[in-house]
Design a protein around this motif. Structure first.
Motif, short mmCIF file in Angstrom:
data_model
loop_
_atom_site.label_atom_id
_atom_site.label_comp_id
_atom_site.label_asym_id
_atom_site.label_seq_id
_atom_site.Cartn_x
_atom_site.Cartn_y
_atom_site.Cartn_z
N PRO A 149 -7.78 0.53 7.80
CA PRO A 149 -7.27 -0.67 8.49
C PRO A 149 -6.18 -1.41 7.72
CG PRO A 149 -9.63 -0.48 8.82
CD PRO A 149 -9.25 0.62 7.87
N TRP A 150 -6.36 -1.70 6.43
CA TRP A 150 -5.35 -2.48 5.71
C TRP A 150 -3.99 -1.76 5.71
CZ3 TRP A 150 -3.68 -6.95 3.79
CH2 TRP A 150 -2.60 -6.92 2.90
N THR A 151 -4.01 -0.45 5.43
CA THR A 151 -2.76 0.30 5.32
C THR A 151 -2.06 0.43 6.67
OG1 THR A 151 -3.39 1.42 3.29
CG2 THR A 151 -1.82 2.59 4.70
N LEU A 152 -2.83 0.66 7.74
CA LEU A 152 -2.21 0.71 9.07
C LEU A 152 -1.69 -0.67 9.47
CD1 LEU A 152 -4.41 3.14 11.19
CD2 LEU A 152 -2.14 3.53 10.20
N ALA A 153 -2.45 -1.71 9.12
CA ALA A 153 -1.99 -3.07 9.42
C ALA A 153 -0.69 -3.36 8.69
CB ALA A 153 -3.07 -4.10 9.05
N ALA A 154 -0.57 -2.84 7.46
CA ALA A 154 0.66 -3.07 6.69
C ALA A 154 1.86 -2.50 7.44
CB ALA A 154 0.55 -2.45 5.30
N TYR A 155 1.73 -1.28 7.99
CA TYR A 155 2.84 -0.72 8.79
C TYR A 155 3.07 -1.53 10.05
CZ TYR A 155 3.50 3.31 5.79
OH TYR A 155 3.80 4.11 4.72
N LEU A 156 1.98 -1.92 10.73
CA LEU A 156 2.13 -2.64 12.00
C LEU A 156 2.80 -3.99 11.82
CD1 LEU A 156 -1.31 -1.86 13.69
CD2 LEU A 156 0.95 -1.21 14.55
N THR A 164 7.15 -4.90 -1.22
CA THR A 164 6.56 -6.19 -1.60
C THR A 164 5.37 -6.59 -0.74
OG1 THR A 164 8.07 -7.31 -0.11
CG2 THR A 164 8.79 -7.05 -2.41
N TYR A 165 5.30 -6.05 0.46
CA TYR A 165 4.24 -6.43 1.41
C TYR A 165 4.22 -7.93 1.68
CZ TYR A 165 3.23 -1.64 0.74
OH TYR A 165 3.39 -0.30 0.71
N SER A 166 5.40 -8.54 1.65
CA SER A 166 5.42 -10.01 1.76
C SER A 166 5.09 -10.51 3.17
CB SER A 166 6.75 -10.57 1.28
OG SER A 166 7.80 -9.73 1.63
N VAL A 167 5.40 -9.72 4.20
CA VAL A 167 5.10 -10.21 5.55
C VAL A 167 3.58 -10.19 5.79
CG1 VAL A 167 5.62 -10.05 8.01
CG2 VAL A 167 7.33 -9.29 6.34
N ILE A 168 2.95 -9.05 5.48
CA ILE A 168 1.50 -8.99 5.73
C ILE A 168 0.75 -9.93 4.77
CG2 ILE A 168 1.07 -6.92 4.30
CD1 ILE A 168 -1.12 -6.21 6.45
N PHE A 208 -7.12 7.29 4.00
CA PHE A 208 -6.06 6.84 3.10
C PHE A 208 -5.89 5.34 3.22
CE2 PHE A 208 -4.84 11.30 3.72
CZ PHE A 208 -4.42 11.69 2.46
N ASP A 209 -6.26 4.61 2.16
CA ASP A 209 -5.90 3.19 2.14
C ASP A 209 -4.81 3.04 1.08
OD1 ASP A 209 -5.83 0.62 2.98
OD2 ASP A 209 -7.96 0.19 2.64
N SER A 210 -3.72 3.74 1.34
CA SER A 210 -2.65 3.90 0.35
C SER A 210 -2.16 2.59 -0.24
CB SER A 210 -1.48 4.65 0.97
OG SER A 210 -1.93 5.87 1.48
N TRP A 211 -2.03 1.56 0.59
CA TRP A 211 -1.43 0.32 0.11
C TRP A 211 -2.46 -0.75 -0.27
CZ3 TRP A 211 2.11 3.19 -0.87
CH2 TRP A 211 2.84 3.92 0.04
N ALA A 212 -3.73 -0.40 -0.31
CA ALA A 212 -4.74 -1.39 -0.71
C ALA A 212 -4.65 -1.70 -2.20
CB ALA A 212 -6.14 -0.90 -0.35
#
Ligand code: CP3
Length: 351
Positions: A149-156, A164-168, A208-212
């Motif tokens: 969920p976190w990684t898919l949410a990051a793309y969405l 930077t992941y600044s938007v999410i 894959f929670d690649s960006w967690a």
């Protein structure tokens, strides 16, 4: 579970059976470093064609199987593949990764997400997984995979990959209730999708929670871990015998917390010494990894030494030999071949 069965090596190791040598496969074992893949890419230039036309996706998934006989054959697909089934328009751009045409920024957009019906939006996944099982029989284990969920949410939310992941993070740290709503919806879709992959033939599934690993540990506990756990719990309730693997990139500071997700196997990356990972996690946690993908640019002696070193440090139970992340695009194919030959020639008693 000591009954020796006909099940393939990786599946048995992931279940916790004692096996003669660690099973071995590689993340991203299908892809750009293989000439056969690059040739096929000329005929099918779009990633979505290569991954969604069953005959092409089957062919790509089987390219490393034919070349190296790994103990695991992974479905050729992407973590964003299920998103169109939620009503999200996306593409995967050459050299860039996923692109979401209308990034999710409002509660209304989250409410409008559809419920995933895999039989309607992802029927090619069933065809591909069934064909892979048919092809490899009991000689290898067929792996499915999903994004967390976190990684898919990051793309969405970001609309594309980010440094930077600044938007999410902006959403997480100013309107957490909105993000939690999105994460909960995604968790439900992902649980449905994992079940569909298992029912279609996947014998092990990796999430894959690649960006967690971009989250601080305290935020990982709020925005990533509970949703990983929710997905794994849901799947375990209906499919208790299918081993589930978790990967977080850059997870050195999170290992102990990852163990709380309920995953059967944790992927370890190369920033952690395998011996240290074993001490930190305790001897009942199964692990996968953890060679630096860069090792495959080294000499044969170096590759061999690192395989031996990793296997010795991991010990003779609960270890799936792998890289700590995906094989890199320019990796020499003959070094990949050497990696598999060496790994498959091992007996547990590595001196
Ligand atoms: O054969 C296998 O091992 C399956 C391959 C696989 C792909 N995507 C195919 C792919 C897997 C496991 C994924 C998962 C995936 N996709 C993840 C999680 C794994 C990880 O790296 O942490 C993530 C974050 C994505 C999103 C994504 N898709 C990225 C970051 C990229 C790479 C962009 C690039 O070009 O470097 C993609 C595209 C993609 N997915 C490629 C492949 C082989 C490369 C493009 C191509 O070969 O045409």
């Amino acid at each position: 579970m000591g009954i020796s069965s006909n099940d393939p090596l990786l599946l048995r190791a992931a279940r916790g059976e004692v096996v003669d040598r660690p099973p071995v496969w590689m993340m991203r074992q299908a892809g750009r470093y293989m000439k056969a893949y690059r040739d096929l890419r000329e005929k099918y230039p779009c990633f979505r064609q290569r991954s969604e036309i069953p005959e092409v996706a089957i062919e790509v998934s089987l390219q490393p199987w034919r070349a190296f006989q790994p103990d695991g054959v992974i479905l050729f697909s992407d973590i964003v593949t299920p998103l169109p089934g939620l009503g999200v328009d996306m593409d995967i751009a050459e050299g860039k990764g996923p692109i979401i045409y209308s990034p999710i920024r409002t509660e209304k957009q989250i409410e409008n997400l559809r419920t995933l019906e895999p039989e309607e939006s992802l029927p090619f996944i069933r065809t591909i997984l069934q064909a892979l099982r048919q092809e490899v029989g009991n000689k290898s284990t067929v792996l499915g995979f999903v994004g967390a969920p976190w990684t898919l949410a990051a793309y969405l939310v970001e609309g594309k990959g980010s440094k930077t992941y600044s938007v999410i993070k902006g959403m997480a740290f100013s309107e957490p209730a909105v993000l939690h709503k999105l994460l909960a919806k995604l968790a439900e879709a992902i649980a449905t999708y994992i079940r569909y992959q298992i029912d279609s033939g996947a014998q092990v599934v990796q999430m894959f929670d690649s960006w967690a690993g971009q989250l601080s540990p305290q935020d990982y506990e709020v925005f990533a871990l509970p949703y990983q756990k929710w997905v794994f719990d849901q799947v375990k309730a209906t499919h208790p015998h299918t081993p589930l693997i978790l990967l977080v990139s850059g997870s050195a500071g999170l290992l102990e917390r990852m163990a709380k997700s309920g995953a059967d196997v944790l992927t370890i990356d190369w920033t952690v010494d395998m011996a240290d990972a074993r001490v930190r996690l305790g001897k009942h946690v199964k692990v996968q990894g953890n060679l630096d993908p860069g090792v495959l640019f080294g000499s044969r002696e170096f590759i061999r030494d690192r395989i031996f070193d990793t296997v010795r440090k991991a010990g003779n139970w609960g270890h799936i030999l792998n890289l700590g992340h995906g094989v890199l695009p320019d990796t020499p194919e003959e070094n990949v071949a050497f990696f598999f030959e060496t790994a498959k020639g091992l007996k547990t008693a590595v001196a």
